[in-house]
Design an enzyme around this catalytic site. Structure first.
Site, PDB file in Angstrom:
ATOM      1  N   GLY A  72       0.472  -1.311  -0.348  1.00 13.36           N
ATOM      2  CA  GLY A  72      -0.203  -0.156  -0.020  1.00 13.36           C
ATOM      3  C   GLY A  72       0.777   1.059   0.014  1.00 13.36           C
ATOM      4  N   GLY A 119       0.141  -5.308   1.237  1.00 17.75           N
ATOM      5  CA  GLY A 119      -0.753  -5.833   0.508  1.00 17.75           C
ATOM      6  C   GLY A 119      -0.469  -6.175  -1.014  1.00 17.75           C
ATOM      7  N   GLU A 142       3.160  -5.130   8.509  1.00 15.69           N
ATOM      8  CA  GLU A 142       2.478  -3.749   8.778  1.00 15.69           C
ATOM      9  C   GLU A 142       2.217  -3.767  10.205  1.00 15.69           C
ATOM     10  OE1 GLU A 142       0.846  -6.005   5.041  1.00 15.69           O
ATOM     11  OE2 GLU A 142       1.929  -6.475   6.164  1.00 15.69           O
ATOM     12  N   ASP A 150      -2.759  -7.342   5.778  1.00 13.64           N
ATOM     13  CA  ASP A 150      -4.165  -7.090   5.430  1.00 13.64           C
ATOM     14  C   ASP A 150      -4.419  -7.668   4.077  1.00 13.64           C
ATOM     15  OD1 ASP A 150      -2.899  -4.705   5.160  1.00 13.64           O
ATOM     16  OD2 ASP A 150      -4.510  -3.300   4.565  1.00 13.64           O
TER      17      ASP A 150
END
Length: 385
Positions: A72, A119, A142, A150
């Site tokens: 991300g 991601g 993360e 995630d």
């Protein structure tokens, strides 16, 4: 190496149609192909179009430059920290997209050269075939900066052997290409110099028949033998330490093992855990543990809640402090709040896991007759306030 400069008119995702093959290229090489709102929108557009296209049989995805995708766009999140729900749309669209990547109806191949993190890795692991090289680097870091793994990783990590998932999620440990295949996070290892030729062969196949695609990949792939000092050879200790009920107990268990002969690898692991966001660690451990009993849809809905609440600083603003220390000021000296594990109360952690009202949950379109429904633009979030 000369710095790569972004061109204002350059498209961040390229989509090519070559016979029955569709090729996606993540095209932000100057930013390690990080995932922005535009990237997510284009990926969704291409994948929906091609799943519905009877002439599209095989989907290939790769990254331009020296990375597959670094994950991300953290600066995007940081820049939006003072604006209410500034990144909610991209979060919603990304998790919705993750469901479709996991359940895509056509044969997909990820050609993963270089960095594949967070991601970015979610665009690799769920594919029918994920091809890695000696230059591939994987991690889900993360938790360390106040977030949580995630984009489906509470589902992916919770299904790894033993407690390897907790280890990877909590420590952000890196795995190389051979380790990814050995751990089941990738399907094939191909030497990097052969990757362009493999890509061309797959394009020339002009078919998505799974066994045919697999046979071609296997022509280029080699059997993996992980290094003697690979963390995957520490399975017994990882399972013993990372099976504990709490972060505090995991750390205590690691401390008890660290001084024993042959356990020098534990010291940097401990250092990393103690440097990480206490809030991020507690949320991550619970998310992975819950993931073992949850379906893919349930994991993605949970992750959506967690991320929205974290970005809203519901119990802590650690994610913004973590991004600041990691990528903005780059001082690597975050000041966490709360600053210790004992100060992160379970009652507070419960708050970020609380379900939203039904219409505000991530809308996973599990029925075949509305497979591409539930989009952000049809959600209450997109309605004018």
């Amino acid at each position: 190496m000369a710095q790569e400069i972004a061109k204002p008119d350059e498209k961040v995702v390229l989509g090519e149609e070559i016979g029955s093959v569709r090729l996606i290229t993540l095209n932000r090489p100057w930013q390690l192909n990080v995932i922005s709102s535009a990237v997510v929108s284009l990926l969704s557009e291409y994948l929906e179009k091609w799943e519905k296209d009877d002439n599209a049989e095989l989907i290939l995805i790769k990254g331009a430059g020296r990375a597959f995708s670094a994950g991300g766009d953290l600066k995007m999140f940081y820049d939006g920290r003072k604006l209410e729900d500034s990144c909610l749309e991209v979060v919603y669209r990304m998790y919705w997209l993750c469901y479709h990547i996991h359940t895509f109806k056509k044969t997909q191949v990820a050609l993963v050269h270089g960095i594949s993190m967070g991601g970015g890795a979610s665009l690799m692991v769920p594919m029918k075939f994920s091809v890695v090289t000696e230059k591939t680097v994987f991690a889900t870091p993360e938790a360390g900066f106040g977030h949580h793994p995630d984009c489906g990783f509470s589902y992916i990590h919770s299904r790894l052997p033993g407690h390897l998932g907790e280890y990877l999620a909590l420590t952000g440990a890196r795995l190389n290409g051979k380790e990814l295949v050995a751990a089941g996070l990738a399907t094939h290892f191909v030497p990097s110099e052969k990757l362009p030729e493999l890509e061309q062969r797959l394009v020339n196949l002009n078919t998505g028949v799974e066994n045919v695609v697999k046979s071609v990949i296997e022509e280029f792939s080699v059997d993996v033998q992980i290094d003697e000092d690979s963390v995957l050879n520490k399975k017994f200790l990882i399972d013993s330490c990372f099976s504990k009920d709490s972060i505090k107990e995991i750390i205590e268990s690691l401390e008890a093992e660290a001084s024993k002969e042959g356990n020098g690898w534990i010291s940097p692991v401990l250092k990393g855990l103690k440097r990480s966001s206490p809030t991020g660690l507690k949320i991550t451990l619970r998310s992975i543990r819950e993931g073992r009993k949850q379906s893919l849809s349930e994991c993605l809905k949970k992750e959506f809640r967690l991320t929205v609440n974290i970005l809203r600083s519901r119990i802590s603003a650690d994610i913004y402090e973590g991004i600041r220390a990691l990528t903005i000021d780059k001082d690597n000296s975050p000041k966490w709040d709360p600053s210790t594990l004992d100060e992160v109360e379970d009652e507070k952690v419960n708050l970020v896991f609380e379900p939203f009202q039904d219409d505000l949950e991530l809308q996973i379109p599990e029925r075949e007759d509305c497979r591409w429904g539930g989009k952000y633009e049809n959600s209450p979030y997109a309605l004018p306030k």
